[in-house]
Design a protein around this motif. Structure first.
Motif, PDB file in Angstrom:
ATOM      1  N   PHE A  77      23.430  23.236  23.515  1.00 34.99           N
ATOM      2  CA  PHE A  77      22.664  23.964  24.529  1.00 34.99           C
ATOM      3  C   PHE A  77      22.510  25.450  24.218  1.00 34.99           C
ATOM      4  CE2 PHE A  77      27.052  24.159  25.783  1.00 34.99           C
ATOM      5  CZ  PHE A  77      27.234  25.362  26.441  1.00 34.99           C
ATOM      6  N   VAL A  78      23.383  26.019  23.392  1.00 31.65           N
ATOM      7  CA  VAL A  78      23.242  27.409  22.931  1.00 31.65           C
ATOM      8  C   VAL A  78      23.902  27.547  21.567  1.00 31.65           C
ATOM      9  CG1 VAL A  78      23.063  28.641  25.159  1.00 31.65           C
ATOM     10  CG2 VAL A  78      25.328  28.119  24.192  1.00 31.65           C
ATOM     11  N   ARG A  79      23.702  28.723  20.959  1.00 37.01           N
ATOM     12  CA  ARG A  79      24.393  29.076  19.721  1.00 37.01           C
ATOM     13  C   ARG A  79      24.981  30.473  19.921  1.00 37.01           C
ATOM     14  NH1 ARG A  79      20.789  28.699  14.701  1.00 37.01           N
ATOM     15  NH2 ARG A  79      22.497  27.539  13.704  1.00 37.01           N
ATOM     16  N   ASN A  80      25.955  30.827  19.061  1.00 34.75           N
ATOM     17  CA  ASN A  80      26.588  32.138  19.205  1.00 34.75           C
ATOM     18  C   ASN A  80      26.890  32.722  17.831  1.00 34.75           C
ATOM     19  OD1 ASN A  80      27.542  34.320  20.624  1.00 34.75           O
ATOM     20  ND2 ASN A  80      29.149  33.209  21.715  1.00 34.75           N
ATOM     21  N   ARG A  81      26.901  34.054  17.775  1.00 29.98           N
ATOM     22  CA  ARG A  81      27.075  34.761  16.514  1.00 29.98           C
ATOM     23  C   ARG A  81      28.209  35.779  16.641  1.00 29.98           C
ATOM     24  NH1 ARG A  81      21.784  36.624  13.110  1.00 29.98           N
ATOM     25  NH2 ARG A  81      22.815  37.520  11.290  1.00 29.98           N
ATOM     26  N   LEU A  82      28.882  36.039  15.550  1.00 24.82           N
ATOM     27  CA  LEU A  82      30.021  36.946  15.565  1.00 24.82           C
ATOM     28  C   LEU A  82      29.611  38.412  15.527  1.00 24.82           C
ATOM     29  CD1 LEU A  82      32.286  35.124  12.946  1.00 24.82           C
ATOM     30  CD2 LEU A  82      32.581  35.100  15.436  1.00 24.82           C
ATOM     31  N   SER A 103      18.694  23.763  31.680  1.00 25.97           N
ATOM     32  CA  SER A 103      17.363  24.078  32.223  1.00 25.97           C
ATOM     33  C   SER A 103      16.901  25.460  31.776  1.00 25.97           C
ATOM     34  CB  SER A 103      17.397  24.027  33.749  1.00 25.97           C
ATOM     35  OG  SER A 103      18.154  25.129  34.264  1.00 25.97           O
ATOM     36  N   ALA A 104      15.627  25.768  32.035  1.00 26.01           N
ATOM     37  CA  ALA A 104      15.090  27.093  31.719  1.00 26.01           C
ATOM     38  C   ALA A 104      15.859  28.176  32.469  1.00 26.01           C
ATOM     39  CB  ALA A 104      13.601  27.143  32.078  1.00 26.01           C
ATOM     40  N   GLU A 105      16.257  27.866  33.699  1.00 27.22           N
ATOM     41  CA  GLU A 105      17.039  28.829  34.489  1.00 27.22           C
ATOM     42  C   GLU A 105      18.399  29.085  33.854  1.00 27.22           C
ATOM     43  OE1 GLU A 105      18.704  29.353  39.094  1.00 27.22           O
ATOM     44  OE2 GLU A 105      17.752  27.489  38.455  1.00 27.22           O
ATOM     45  N   GLY A 106      19.058  28.004  33.437  1.00 32.27           N
ATOM     46  CA  GLY A 106      20.351  28.158  32.787  1.00 32.27           C
ATOM     47  C   GLY A 106      20.244  28.890  31.465  1.00 32.27           C
ATOM     48  N   GLN A 107      19.213  28.569  30.696  1.00 37.00           N
ATOM     49  CA  GLN A 107      19.015  29.231  29.416  1.00 37.00           C
ATOM     50  C   GLN A 107      18.749  30.726  29.585  1.00 37.00           C
ATOM     51  OE1 GLN A 107      19.135  27.752  26.067  1.00 37.00           O
ATOM     52  NE2 GLN A 107      20.350  26.454  27.423  1.00 37.00           N
ATOM     53  N   LYS A 108      18.096  31.094  30.669  1.00 39.84           N
ATOM     54  CA  LYS A 108      17.839  32.509  30.933  1.00 39.84           C
ATOM     55  C   LYS A 108      19.150  33.264  31.166  1.00 39.84           C
ATOM     56  CE  LYS A 108      15.111  35.604  33.864  1.00 39.84           C
ATOM     57  NZ  LYS A 108      14.144  35.689  35.006  1.00 39.84           N
ATOM     58  N   VAL A 109      20.055  32.661  31.917  1.00 41.89           N
ATOM     59  CA  VAL A 109      21.363  33.274  32.162  1.00 41.89           C
ATOM     60  C   VAL A 109      22.128  33.409  30.848  1.00 41.89           C
ATOM     61  CG1 VAL A 109      23.617  32.930  33.248  1.00 41.89           C
ATOM     62  CG2 VAL A 109      21.527  32.520  34.563  1.00 41.89           C
ATOM     63  N   LEU A 110      22.126  32.360  30.050  1.00 40.56           N
ATOM     64  CA  LEU A 110      22.862  32.360  28.786  1.00 40.56           C
ATOM     65  C   LEU A 110      22.247  33.329  27.779  1.00 40.56           C
ATOM     66  CD1 LEU A 110      23.387  28.522  28.770  1.00 40.56           C
ATOM     67  CD2 LEU A 110      25.260  30.180  28.693  1.00 40.56           C
ATOM     68  N   SER A 111      20.934  33.378  27.724  1.00 43.50           N
ATOM     69  CA  SER A 111      20.269  34.324  26.813  1.00 43.50           C
ATOM     70  C   SER A 111      20.565  35.758  27.229  1.00 43.50           C
ATOM     71  CB  SER A 111      18.755  34.084  26.809  1.00 43.50           C
ATOM     72  OG  SER A 111      18.452  32.822  26.280  1.00 43.50           O
ATOM     73  N   GLY A 112      20.626  35.997  28.544  1.00 42.33           N
ATOM     74  CA  GLY A 112      20.941  37.325  29.039  1.00 42.33           C
ATOM     75  C   GLY A 112      22.341  37.787  28.681  1.00 42.33           C
ATOM     76  N   ALA A 113      23.227  36.792  28.437  1.00 41.68           N
ATOM     77  CA  ALA A 113      24.593  37.110  28.033  1.00 41.68           C
ATOM     78  C   ALA A 113      24.712  37.297  26.524  1.00 41.68           C
ATOM     79  CB  ALA A 113      25.532  35.995  28.480  1.00 41.68           C
ATOM     80  N   GLY A 114      23.609  37.049  25.800  1.00 41.64           N
ATOM     81  CA  GLY A 114      23.628  37.246  24.357  1.00 41.64           C
ATOM     82  C   GLY A 114      23.670  35.977  23.524  1.00 41.64           C
ATOM     83  N   PHE A 115      23.680  34.830  24.190  1.00 38.62           N
ATOM     84  CA  PHE A 115      23.667  33.578  23.437  1.00 38.62           C
ATOM     85  C   PHE A 115      22.287  33.364  22.817  1.00 38.62           C
ATOM     86  CE2 PHE A 115      27.251  32.782  26.281  1.00 38.62           C
ATOM     87  CZ  PHE A 115      28.170  32.185  25.426  1.00 38.62           C
ATOM     88  N   LEU A 116      22.277  32.617  21.717  1.00 39.03           N
ATOM     89  CA  LEU A 116      21.033  32.280  21.033  1.00 39.03           C
ATOM     90  C   LEU A 116      20.557  30.905  21.485  1.00 39.03           C
ATOM     91  CD1 LEU A 116      22.214  33.282  17.439  1.00 39.03           C
ATOM     92  CD2 LEU A 116      20.882  34.695  19.029  1.00 39.03           C
ATOM     93  N   LYS A 117      19.255  30.698  21.449  1.00 37.96           N
ATOM     94  CA  LYS A 117      18.713  29.397  21.810  1.00 37.96           C
ATOM     95  C   LYS A 117      19.082  28.382  20.746  1.00 37.96           C
ATOM     96  CE  LYS A 117      14.844  31.104  24.574  1.00 37.96           C
ATOM     97  NZ  LYS A 117      13.365  31.112  24.754  1.00 37.96           N
ATOM     98  N   PRO A 118      19.281  27.124  21.159  1.00 39.83           N
ATOM     99  CA  PRO A 118      19.678  26.084  20.188  1.00 39.83           C
ATOM    100  C   PRO A 118      18.547  25.780  19.189  1.00 39.83           C
ATOM    101  CG  PRO A 118      19.228  25.101  22.331  1.00 39.83           C
ATOM    102  CD  PRO A 118      19.198  26.590  22.524  1.00 39.83           C
TER     103      PRO A 118
END
Length: 268
Positions: A123-128, A253-268
């Motif tokens: 659902f997301v990706r993350n970078r160091l 969802s798009a709503e959840g992805q918006k929250v996660l993207s706002g925290a700095g996570f990358l889209k899958p």
């Protein structure tokens, strides 16, 4: 849907058998449609326990509050920590409905034991990033700088996703760093810098962002070789599967992805 059925029932004395047939067809159609959509908001209730990687804490707590507000009568409880420890807890029978891991490897520890219901979804990706003291007094500009003599560096334990990713980045740069300590999850590593017990730590950029002005963040190119995918899954023995599925749907969802993207996570 209910109002339509009531109107049909009121015509029964006039239309006779034909209306009865129409009512039956309408009821079947309505039931099929409701089944396709899954449980409605009013049908969701009870508690859901989510085991999630420590780096998801801020985002998931926000989404949990949104979910509870949208579905009165539900409660989302979180257990955050190192993904490997969470996986071990699930495999030992700890009660949980959802598992969100910081790497496919740690999700596999559960999925390979047939403890997930269905296929886990990324659902997301993350970078160091390198977290430094505020103002970066040690002038750290690269991963290579972490090998400077006298610099106190903290890494996540090799068994947890942030630690495995850090080791992969170090190998990509042909570097060796001897840390002052290995920490059990990314939040613990970051806390060492926040408390000025370490000069730097290799953590996720989402955690650097969540820390605000308590630390500074330094990007480094080797992080591109160590991006982590985050999978999420419903657990096989979930006590409240329908509500758990609805929370997973919100995360993806798009709503959840918006929250996660706002925290700095990358889209899958």
């Amino acid at each position: 849907m209910i109002r339509s059925a009531n109107r049909t029932r009121r015509t029964l004395p006039i239309a006779g058998g034909a209306a009865a047939v129409l009512l039956a067809l309408s009821a079947c159609s309505s039931a099929d449609t409701a089944s396709d959509r899954g449980p409605s908001s009013s049908e969701l209730s009870g508690s859901v326990t989510v085991f999630a990687a420590a780096s998801l804490q801020e985002s998931f707590e926000k989404l949990g509050a949104t979910f509870e507000k949208r579905h009165p009568g539900t409660e989302i409880t979180f257990s955050f920590g190192g993904s490997d420890s969470l996986a071990a807890g699930i495999n030992s029978g700890a009660p949980a409905d959802v598992f969100a891991a910081a790497s496919p490897r740690t999700m596999a520890l559960v999925a390979d034991r047939k403890a997930t219901a269905g296929t886990p979804a990324t659902f997301v990706r993350n970078r160091l990033q390198i977290a430094t003291l505020p103002g970066n007094p040690d002038r750290i500009t690269s991963l290579r700088d972490l090998a400077k003599p006298g610099l106190k560096v903290v890494l996540c334990d090799r068994t947890v996703p942030c630690g495995a990713a850090a080791q992969k980045a170090l190998r990509a740069g042909g570097l060796k760093v001897t840390p002052a300590s290995y920490e059990q999850d990314v939040k613990s590593a970051l806390t060492k810098v926040e408390l000025k017990e370490a000069d730097a730590a290799v953590v996720y950029r989402t955690d650097v962002r969540a820390a605000g002005d308590k630390v500074d963040g330094v990007d480094f190119p080797e992080s591109a070789d160590a991006v982590n995918d985050y999978p999420i899954a419903l657990l096989e023995h979930a006590r409240n599967p329908e509500t758990a599925k609805a929370f997973i749907a919100l995360v993806r969802s798009a709503e959840g992805q918006k929250v996660l993207s706002g925290a700095g996570f990358l889209k899958p």
